[in-house]
Design a protein around this motif. Structure first.
Motif, PDB file in Angstrom:
ATOM      1  N   MET A  49       0.844  -1.208   0.000  1.00 21.74           N
ATOM      2  CA  MET A  49       0.000   0.000   0.000  1.00 21.74           C
ATOM      3  C   MET A  49       0.875   1.252   0.000  1.00 21.74           C
ATOM      4  N   SER A 102       2.366   1.668  -3.426  1.00 20.57           N
ATOM      5  CA  SER A 102       1.409   2.197  -4.418  1.00 20.57           C
ATOM      6  C   SER A 102       1.265   3.710  -4.299  1.00 20.57           C
ATOM      7  N   ARG A 103       1.430   4.255  -3.118  1.00 24.64           N
ATOM      8  CA  ARG A 103       1.385   5.713  -2.927  1.00 24.64           C
ATOM      9  C   ARG A 103       2.481   6.384  -3.734  1.00 24.64           C
ATOM     10  N   PHE A 152      -0.436   2.514 -10.456  1.00 22.32           N
ATOM     11  CA  PHE A 152      -1.011   2.915  -9.167  1.00 22.32           C
ATOM     12  C   PHE A 152      -2.307   2.167  -8.892  1.00 22.32           C
ATOM     13  N   ARG A 153      -3.173   2.154  -9.871  1.00 20.65           N
ATOM     14  CA  ARG A 153      -4.455   1.482  -9.657  1.00 20.65           C
ATOM     15  C   ARG A 153      -4.280  -0.030  -9.462  1.00 20.65           C
ATOM     16  N   LEU A 172      -2.609  -0.729  -6.014  1.00 17.50           N
ATOM     17  CA  LEU A 172      -3.545  -0.398  -4.947  1.00 17.50           C
ATOM     18  C   LEU A 172      -4.648  -1.444  -4.856  1.00 17.50           C
ATOM     19  N   SER A 173      -5.132  -1.904  -6.008  1.00 15.06           N
ATOM     20  CA  SER A 173      -6.200  -2.901  -5.996  1.00 15.06           C
ATOM     21  C   SER A 173      -5.718  -4.224  -5.396  1.00 15.06           C
ATOM     22  N   TYR A 213      -9.840   1.465   4.386  1.00 17.85           N
ATOM     23  CA  TYR A 213      -9.398   1.721   3.019  1.00 17.85           C
ATOM     24  C   TYR A 213     -10.596   1.920   2.070  1.00 17.85           C
ATOM     25  N   LEU A 221      -4.221   8.860   2.070  1.00 20.02           N
ATOM     26  CA  LEU A 221      -3.680   7.507   1.929  1.00 20.02           C
ATOM     27  C   LEU A 221      -2.577   7.250   2.955  1.00 20.02           C
ATOM     28  N   THR A 232      -2.708   4.410   5.894  1.00 20.16           N
ATOM     29  CA  THR A 232      -1.617   3.425   6.003  1.00 20.16           C
ATOM     30  C   THR A 232      -0.999   3.456   7.387  1.00 20.16           C
TER      31      THR A 232
END
Length: 786
Positions: free
Chosen positions: A178, A181-182, A216-217, A220-221, A235, A282, A286
């Motif tokens: 996570m 992904s940020r 990113f998507r 994150l997914s 989240y 985000l 986290t």
């Protein structure tokens, strides 16, 4: 197999060591969790936490750098300089934190390698900034150096020690994804900062934006799908927040935007506010998830500590108690076993042999009193002691039976030997009478052979007496010349003609040892003759030495192997108990018993001729220097081998072992052809003054006859005829004085009537035979003249 045969102490020690190793392993497994937790906390506080502010500052510096390059302004503007200063301050704090001792001890090799890579990248920031400030780096290339530094940070995070708990480790990796992904969202923001500065996309920038948005998507997914149930609502709330929703809408419009259009579908200010809010939310979500993970880690850490205390503390106490118990139990066990072992050794080495020996002597023994039962209680060792009591009672019973059997066998051997000895003595007496009465040379030769065989039979009977543990009956009252002792031994050897007797010296052997020494030498000479080729001689010599008198018997046979020679010497030096089994070398046993009786040393060694030399050392108390023959010493000579009349031609001046101590009258002169011819004519006749050539017999215990006095030896110790002064002179020329030879007629009063009758009959027979032979010769001569 070795451990099975190890001692009880070794086995208990091995058990204690294995228990200690087991405790050490359990303690280490538990301690490792605690150490991992400790090092994870140390790495988190010394590496991860100081790196997060630096990572954020690097992301901000990257955005400002790209924005400055896109606006065609000088990159060294005030905002960028301030950001670089904040980045350097965060870098200094990070460098100071990772240089501590805790990081060096807590980090593994991989983490140290990746921390060093991050530090190397950070050191290269100056060169990156210089290239940007001088215009060497193009705007499209400005994000790549910063991306490389940030990627090294995330690789460093992946190397941080994880917990042994799988669920917690999994949740930790999800939070790290996570957080990663940020970074891709921050890269989107940096790309758009340059786009908004130039107010338009380039083809490369649009492609990079689309790629960063997709990554990113996707990350994150995937990360949100792995979140634990406790973190998913938080989240989900962030994903549905206004900022996150607007961000997705803006991303869609920018992705669909065509490059080269005049106006961007999103304003720069709206994008900046939306991304900053999204990034901040985000980060907050986290961090909250990390706090919740820490709360879950706390019970695990407590469990680790509890297990460490139990495995380390209580386990150590259990190990110590086990060691103490094992040592005390082992000592008690070994003490009981030692008592049992000592009792068993005392029984087997002292009591049981003594009881068996006393039973063998015929004594009545109370076994229950002499060999009491062993009492060690009712435990396992006591049961072993009871079983041993049964074994020892059985062993004593069997030993008593065996001792009684051996004593019975010895008694049978002794009885048979005594009877045989008596019969042989009577046989020798009968042969003696027959020899005195026989006149035919051939018959007399056969009688002499029977006489020799009887003497050997007597030695075999005495062997049985020695084997039975008793003493032979032959004894002498007075000393005997050593040469006659050796000749007496030769009389009991079958092939005595192969034995060469060397000068023995003027030495006599005390009477009490004569019989046993004759027997001992006969066994050794018989052995030397038997184990050497028939064409070789056996030499017997003797001389005085410092410790007594030495007799050497040397053969020229094949000899003995070194191990056989050593075994024979050991058997003679330490005579074992005679047993019925293993009777292959009874002669050595007889020799060892006879030698031990008079402290005689017998040693076998290799001969220079290739055979074996036997050294017999008689102690000083058994030998004396001979002062001269004593006429009154009537029992001083053992019985010697007979010579048949037909063997006179073989008698020469050499001193062979076959030569008897006394010969017939013709042997008193040097042997020559005339003497031999005269001996053949005379036959076996004996003059009245000459006694029977056989020397007097030793005293036989239990024998019916008494020893008969006879004339002394007329031969020197070397075997040559003894010269008598004036023996061949005429009567008128002889000096007046006492006779030089013993007056045998004076001894007639001491002879029995049977001996006098035998002597006169022999004289008459000889006279008749001589006259007959003389008449026959005269007739032959007269016939030859005619």
């Amino acid at each position: 197999m070795r451990f099975r045969n190890a001692s009880v102490r070794s086995k208990v020690t091995a058990l204690i060591v294995s228990l200690a190793l087991l405790w050490a392993f359990a303690a280490w497994v538990t301690l490792r969790e605690g150490i991992n937790m400790l090092w994870a906390a140390t790495i988190n506080s010394s590496v991860v936490e100081p790196s997060e502010p630096l990572l954020v500052e690097l992301q901000r510096e990257r955005r400002l750098t790209v924005a400055s390059l896109g606006s065609r302004l000088r990159p060294t503007g005030a905002a960028l300089r301030q950001q670089r200063a904040r980045t350097d301050a965060a870098h200094a704090a990070f460098a100071s934190s990772i240089s501590g001792t805790a990081v060096r001890f807590g980090a593994d090799d991989l983490l140290e390698e990746r921390v060093a890579a991050v530090e190397s990248r950070l050191t290269g920031l100056k060169a990156i900034r210089k290239a940007i400030d001088t215009g060497v780096t193009q705007p499209s290339q400005a994000t790549a150096p910063y991306n490389a530094v940030i990627d090294d940070f995330y690789r460093m995070y992946d190397s941080v020690a994880a917990f042994d708990d799988k669920e917690i480790a999994k949740d930790g990796r999800t939070l790290a994804e996570m957080h990663h992904s940020r970074e891709f969202l921050a890269r989107e923001d940096a790309i758009m900062a340059g786009v908004f500065a130039r107010d338009g996309f380039t083809e490369q920038e649009h492609a990079d934006f689309v790629a960063a948005t997709g990554v990113f998507r996707q990350t994150l997914s995937e990360a949100m799908s792995k979140l634990p149930d406790v973190d998913k609502p938080h989240y989900d709330a962030w994903a549905k927040s206004p900022a996150a929703t607007r961000l997705r809408s803006m991303e869609e419009r920018l992705i669909r935007h065509r490059v080269g259009a005049d106006v961007l579908p999103v304003s720069g200010e709206d994008w900046r506010k939306t991304t900053e809010a999204t990034l901040a939310d985000l980060h907050t979500v986290t961090v909250s998830a990390g706090d919740r993970l820490l709360e879950r880690i706390t019970p695990v850490a407590v469990g680790v500590i509890v297990r460490l205390v139990l495995a380390g503390g209580l386990g150590l106490l259990a190990v110590i108690a086990s060691i103490v118990l094992s040592i005390t139990t082992t000592r008690q066990l070994l003490a009981q076993l030692k008592k049992l072992r000592d009792a068993a050794h005392e029984l087997s080495d002292e009591r049981l042999p003594g009881v068996v020996e006393r039973i063998g002597r015929g004594e009545v023994v109370d076994v229950s009193r002499e060999v009491p039962d062993l009492d060690f209680g009712d435990d396992e060792i006591g049961q072993v002691g009871q079983a041993f009591n049964t074994v020892q009672r059985t062993a004593i019973g069997v030993a008593a039976e065996q001792a009684e059997l051996r004593r019975g066998i010895r008694d049978i051997l002794l009885s048979l030997a005594r009877r045989t000895q008596g019969l042989v003595h009577r046989q020798l007496t009968v042969l003696d009478v027959m020899e005195r009465q026989e006149t035919d040379p051939e018959e007399l030769k056969q009688l002499f052979r029977l006489d020799h065989l009887a003497i050997r039979m007597r030695r075999n009977a005495e062997n049985l007496i020695v084997l039975s543990g008793s003493s032979p009956a032959r004894t002498w009252r007075r000393s005997v010349p050593m040469v006659d002792v050796v000749r007496g031994a030769l009389a009991e050897v079958e092939d005595y003609t192969r034995v060469t007797l060397m000068p023995m010296g003027e030495v006599v052997l005390v009477g009490r040892a004569v019989g046993d020494v004759i027997h001992l030498l006969a066994e050794l000479i018989e052995n030397a003759v038997s184990f050497s080729p028939p064409y070789t001689n056996v030499r017997v010599s003797g001389q005085l030495v410092a410790n007594g008198y030495v007799i050497e018997i040397e053969d020229q046979g094949l000899g003995m192997k070194p191990e056989d020679l050593e075994a024979a010497n050991e058997r003679i030096a330490d005579p074992p108990e005679f047993r019925i089994s293993g009777t292959a070398r009874l002669g050595l046993y007889v020799v060892s018993q006879l030698a031990d009786r008079h402290d005689v040393k017998v040693v076998l060694k290799h001969s220079p001729y290739g055979g074996t030399t036997v050294v017999v050392l008689l102690p000083q108390e058994l030998v004396e220097v001979d002062a001269g023959p004593d006429p009154a010493d009537t029992d001083a000579t053992p019985r010697l081998p007979r010579r048949s009349p037909t063997s006179a031609t073989a008698a020469s001046a050499t001193a062979t072992a076959a030569r008897p101590a006394t010969e017939r009258p013709v042997a008193q002169r040097p042997v020559n052809e005339g003497n031999v011819r005269a001996l053949k004519v005379a036959g076996p006749s004996r003059p009245p003054q000459q006694p029977e050539p056989d020397l007097p017999q030793p005293i036989e215990k239990g024998a019916a006859t008494e020893p008969q006095p006879e004339a002394p030896s007329v031969f020197t110790p070397g075997g040559l005829p003894l010269r008598v002064p004036q023996a061949n002179l005429a009567a008128a020329l002889r000096d007046e004085g006492p006779p030089t030879t013993p007056d045998l007629e004076d001894d007639d009063d001491e002879r029995s009537p049977e001996e006098i009758r035998a002597m006169m009959g022999s004289l008459q027979s000889g006279t008749r035979l001589g006259r007959t032979e003389a008449a026959r010769l005269m007739e032959e001569q007269s016939g030859g003249d005619t």
